[in-house]
Design an enzyme around this catalytic site. Structure first.
Site, PDB file in Angstrom:
ATOM      1  N   TYR A  86       0.785  -1.231   0.000  1.00 50.45           N
ATOM      2  CA  TYR A  86       0.000   0.000   0.000  1.00 50.45           C
ATOM      3  C   TYR A  86       0.820   1.286   0.000  1.00 50.45           C
ATOM      4  O   TYR A  86       0.735   2.088  -0.911  1.00 50.45           O
ATOM      5  CB  TYR A  86      -0.958   0.004   1.200  1.00 50.45           C
ATOM      6  CG  TYR A  86      -1.983  -1.102   1.105  1.00 50.45           C
ATOM      7  CD1 TYR A  86      -2.909  -1.117   0.068  1.00 50.45           C
ATOM      8  CD2 TYR A  86      -2.009  -2.140   2.025  1.00 50.45           C
ATOM      9  CE1 TYR A  86      -3.839  -2.143  -0.054  1.00 50.45           C
ATOM     10  CE2 TYR A  86      -2.936  -3.174   1.909  1.00 50.45           C
ATOM     11  CZ  TYR A  86      -3.848  -3.161   0.868  1.00 50.45           C
ATOM     12  OH  TYR A  86      -4.754  -4.169   0.735  1.00 50.45           O
ATOM     13  N   PRO A  99     -11.261  -0.761  -1.727  1.00 51.20           N
ATOM     14  CA  PRO A  99     -12.427  -1.582  -2.049  1.00 51.20           C
ATOM     15  C   PRO A  99     -13.698  -0.911  -1.524  1.00 51.20           C
ATOM     16  O   PRO A  99     -13.630  -0.017  -0.670  1.00 51.20           O
ATOM     17  CB  PRO A  99     -12.161  -2.884  -1.293  1.00 51.20           C
ATOM     18  CG  PRO A  99     -11.295  -2.497  -0.150  1.00 51.20           C
ATOM     19  CD  PRO A  99     -10.530  -1.276  -0.559  1.00 51.20           C
ATOM     20  N   HIS A 325      -7.704   0.861   2.250  1.00 60.20           N
ATOM     21  CA  HIS A 325      -7.423  -0.544   2.522  1.00 60.20           C
ATOM     22  C   HIS A 325      -6.222  -0.784   3.441  1.00 60.20           C
ATOM     23  O   HIS A 325      -6.057  -1.878   3.976  1.00 60.20           O
ATOM     24  CB  HIS A 325      -7.201  -1.262   1.183  1.00 60.20           C
ATOM     25  CG  HIS A 325      -7.542  -2.715   1.197  1.00 60.20           C
ATOM     26  ND1 HIS A 325      -7.608  -3.470   2.356  1.00 60.20           N
ATOM     27  CD2 HIS A 325      -7.843  -3.572   0.192  1.00 60.20           C
ATOM     28  CE1 HIS A 325      -7.925  -4.722   2.045  1.00 60.20           C
ATOM     29  NE2 HIS A 325      -8.076  -4.809   0.739  1.00 60.20           N
ATOM     30  N   SER A 441      -5.930 -14.998   4.352  1.00 58.45           N
ATOM     31  CA  SER A 441      -5.763 -14.370   5.662  1.00 58.45           C
ATOM     32  C   SER A 441      -4.727 -15.106   6.502  1.00 58.45           C
ATOM     33  O   SER A 441      -4.759 -16.336   6.596  1.00 58.45           O
ATOM     34  CB  SER A 441      -7.105 -14.373   6.398  1.00 58.45           C
ATOM     35  OG  SER A 441      -6.903 -13.963   7.730  1.00 58.45           O
ATOM     36  N   SER A 541     -10.475 -12.254  -5.014  1.00 58.28           N
ATOM     37  CA  SER A 541     -10.715 -12.330  -3.581  1.00 58.28           C
ATOM     38  C   SER A 541     -12.129 -12.822  -3.320  1.00 58.28           C
ATOM     39  O   SER A 541     -13.075 -12.384  -3.972  1.00 58.28           O
ATOM     40  CB  SER A 541     -10.525 -10.936  -2.984  1.00 58.28           C
ATOM     41  OG  SER A 541     -10.760 -10.961  -1.613  1.00 58.28           O
ATOM     42  N   GLN A 542     -12.248 -13.749  -2.363  1.00 60.85           N
ATOM     43  CA  GLN A 542     -13.576 -14.178  -1.925  1.00 60.85           C
ATOM     44  C   GLN A 542     -13.984 -13.290  -0.760  1.00 60.85           C
ATOM     45  O   GLN A 542     -13.279 -13.220   0.243  1.00 60.85           O
ATOM     46  CB  GLN A 542     -13.539 -15.640  -1.467  1.00 60.85           C
ATOM     47  CG  GLN A 542     -14.841 -16.057  -0.791  1.00 60.85           C
ATOM     48  CD  GLN A 542     -14.857 -17.501  -0.323  1.00 60.85           C
ATOM     49  OE1 GLN A 542     -15.615 -18.291  -0.824  1.00 60.85           O
ATOM     50  NE2 GLN A 542     -14.034 -17.833   0.650  1.00 60.85           N
TER      51      GLN A 542
END
Length: 630
Positions: A86, A99, A325, A441, A541-542
């Protein structure tokens, strides 16, 4: 499972993120890239990697230094990862980084309805913040693979306390951790591109629902007064980070602007009261409006992108959250959003009669001093967000043929299955696979954030070839075998990633520690293969939800796709994004290939299970193909 509050969690320390064995990472790296690069290039890479990993080589030395760093820090990868992912990134936050969560379209009869929704949202935010501050949020436990492990809750503490300051070379993420501060708490309300301070806690007392509502009504009136309007400074925050840092330096030369900035930088969150966009409120359009506000002519300037949480309440019922984010992952955004939606829908309104409202000082409008230089910068920022708006190609669709239930009946992991389907879709469009990012994660560890699951596996390639190659017609048995192998490879990589054994964070750590030691950059990190392996043309991404809403984001490279999905029991929501300026991508073409692929995989599964059960069922009708996979 009993819900422990995050207070108890502090006593049971989570483990530290491991440093994987060097040989394991280097072998895995070669396995990940071999089928994605030309043979000649791979040979060269293999030689470089073997040299790096050789006994007494630079890899061994850097590995030892990383292990020392692990001993000295809570989380050895955290700062490296945060900067790389980032803070060092110079692209504008909207679309490229931030997001959004898109709420179901609300039906507001008039502006009062919209303000009631905003009021309840604010009360919900204050309640959620109280739970965080008191450490009373129930601890998250892992779902999916290795379910039941407690997760680190640290990210929640940053939801309303973080601010991302732009910098010329790198940004700074500051967390204001003074929870017991005596000063009044405030939020910033954006309305018609103007910013207002709304004190929500005064004299240690939280404003009541009716009081917040009346303050919002006052803000709406103040924003309509044309005589007091100031330029739309929010636009500057939508620009590239270096451009915004330069503009901020100009802005802060004036004390009025410094005061206004200080109030924005210390607020809990933003609430953006948006004007009607005039667009059809389809899922795709609502997603676009959350991502960039529709540009400077709509609500693109009615934002302040550096702040972690911006809640958007459109007068036309287009609502959602925009999130910066860097302080936290999507799951934290989901948990907070679900809490708020349940609160807004679920609890009875406490709008007392206006007689019981104590007189409050009016909300304060933030003042700005402008000059010709700033006006030029504002125009440039406006032009750039307009280009971003015109460039973003978004396709949000609900795949309704089947969802998680059908996939689980095949004894397959829904996430792995969808990832393989995404590979099939990409292959159908491009006849090749590319470096793919799926966030995993690592919150099982102290201060864990994410690592990467590289979904473009050799097994996925073997499967998608078997599904698309006209020349070699393979049997269903062989295709099914390849599908199971692809899903198993994906599942195994997922387990490796969530247990801290993936390669991306480790390789980044080795690169960064060599930089810290002022060493010459190891050849492995200058190699074309390494550079291309970090260009994620497919970024996925889920983000599952239990309340009706969906998450989406833009691509991370100019010629790439963003693919976010939300699997439900009988359907899957997909958000596919790409850039129009790239001739290599088209969201509609990718979405079409994805739908076709999902149907083809289902048909393969159905034919296979029919074939398996056929011998057992004799008699008429036994050979009838099964009904579709609902």
């Amino acid at each position: 499972m009993e819900k422990k509050s995050s207070k108890d969690k502090d006593s049971q320390e989570l483990p530290k993120v491991p440093v994987p064995p060097l040989k394991q990472t280097l072998d895995m790296y070669l396995k990940c890239v071999q089928h994605l690069v030309k043979e000649e290039q791979f040979k060269k890479t293999k030689t470089i990697v073997e040299k790096f990993g050789a006994p007494g080589g630079s890899g061994e030395f850097l590995q030892k230094k990383l292990q020392e760093r692990r001993d000295k820090t809570t989380n050895w990868v955290y700062d490296y990862w945060l900067e790389d992912m980032y803070l060092n990134n110079r692209l504008a936050l909207p679309v490229n980084s931030s997001p959004v969560m898109v709420f179901p379209k609300q039906t507001f009869r008039d502006h009062k309805d919209a303000l009631r929704f905003a009021t309840r949202l604010i009360i919900g935010v204050l309640q959620y913040k109280d739970l965080i501050d008191a450490r009373e949020l129930p601890v998250d436990f892992a779902r999916g693979q290795l379910a039941g492990t407690p997760m680190c809750m640290e990210q929640y503490n940053r939801l309303f306390t973080s601010y991302r300051y732009p910098g010329l070379k790198t940004d700074t993420l500051k967390v204001h951790m003074n929870t017991a501060s005596p000063e009044p708490e405030h939020i910033i309300v954006a309305c018609k591109n103007q910013f207002f301070v709304l004190d929500v806690v005064t004299n240690k007392e939280q404003l009541k629902e009716a009081e917040i509502f009346s303050q919002l009504e006052r803000i709406l009136k103040m924003a309509e007064n044309p005589g007091d309007k100031v330029p739309a400074f929010g636009l500057l925050t939508s620009d590239g980070r270096t451009e915004w840092a330069q503009a901020r330096d100009v802005l802060t030369k004036d004390p009025t602007n410094r005061d206004s900035l200080a109030l924005i930088e210390s607020c809990l969150c933003l609430v953006c009261l948006d004007e009607p966009s005039g667009l059809d409120p389809s899922d795709t359009n609502r997603a676009l409006l959350m991502l960039h506000g529709g540009g400077r002519d709509r609500n693109g300037a009615n934002r302040w992108y550096d702040k972690s949480m911006q809640f958007v309440v459109g007068m036309d019922g287009v609502c959602g959250v925009v999130c910066e984010h860097s302080p936290f992952e999507g799951i934290v955004l989901v948990q907070c959003s679900e809490f708020l939606m349940k609160y807004i829908i679920g609890s009875p309104s406490k709008m007392a009669t206006s007689a019981s409202i104590k007189p409050l000082p009016p909300p304060r409008r933030l003042l700005w001093k402008c000059n010709p230089q700033l006006q030029g910068l504002l125009k440039a920022s406006g032009d750039r967000i307009q280009r971003l708006v015109n460039n973003l190609d978004m396709d949000v669709f609900k795949f309704s043929v089947y969802g998680k239930e059908f996939i689980k009946k095949q004894k397959m992991s829904p996430d792995a299955y969808i990832q393989v389907a995404l590979q099939l879709a990409f292959y159908k469009c491009n006849k090749r696979l590319v470096s793919t990012y799926e966030s995993a994660s690592i919150r099982r560890f102290q201060e864990g954030r994410v690592d990467n699951i590289r979904s473009a596996t050799a097994e996925a390639l073997a499967f998608v070839k078997s599904m698309t190659d006209e020349k070699t017609t393979l049997s269903d048995v062989e295709k099914m075998k390849r599908l199971r192998e692809a899903i198993s490879a994906q599942t195994n990589y997922t387990i490796a990633a969530i247990t801290g054994m993936a390669i991306d964070n480790h390789l980044l750590g080795l690169l960064r520690i060599s930089k810290d030691l002022n060493m010459e950059k190891p050849e492995i990190f200058c190699d074309e293969t390494y550079l291309s392996s970090n260009q994620f043309i497919l970024s996925t991404s889920q983000v599952p939800t239990t309340v009706e809403m969906f998450c989406c984001y833009g691509p991370v490279v100019p010629n790439g796709y963003g693919a976010c999905y939300n699997p439900q029991s009988d359907h899957i929501i997909f958000c596919v994004s790409s850039f129009r300026e790239s001739t290599e991508t088209s969201s509609a073409v990718f979405a079409k290939a994805l739908k076709e692929g999902l149907l083809e995989i289902r048909d393969l599964c159905n034919r296979s299970s029919a074939a398996v059960s056929k011998p057992a069922e004799s008699g008429p009708g036994a050979a009838q193909p099964r009904k579709s996979g609902k």
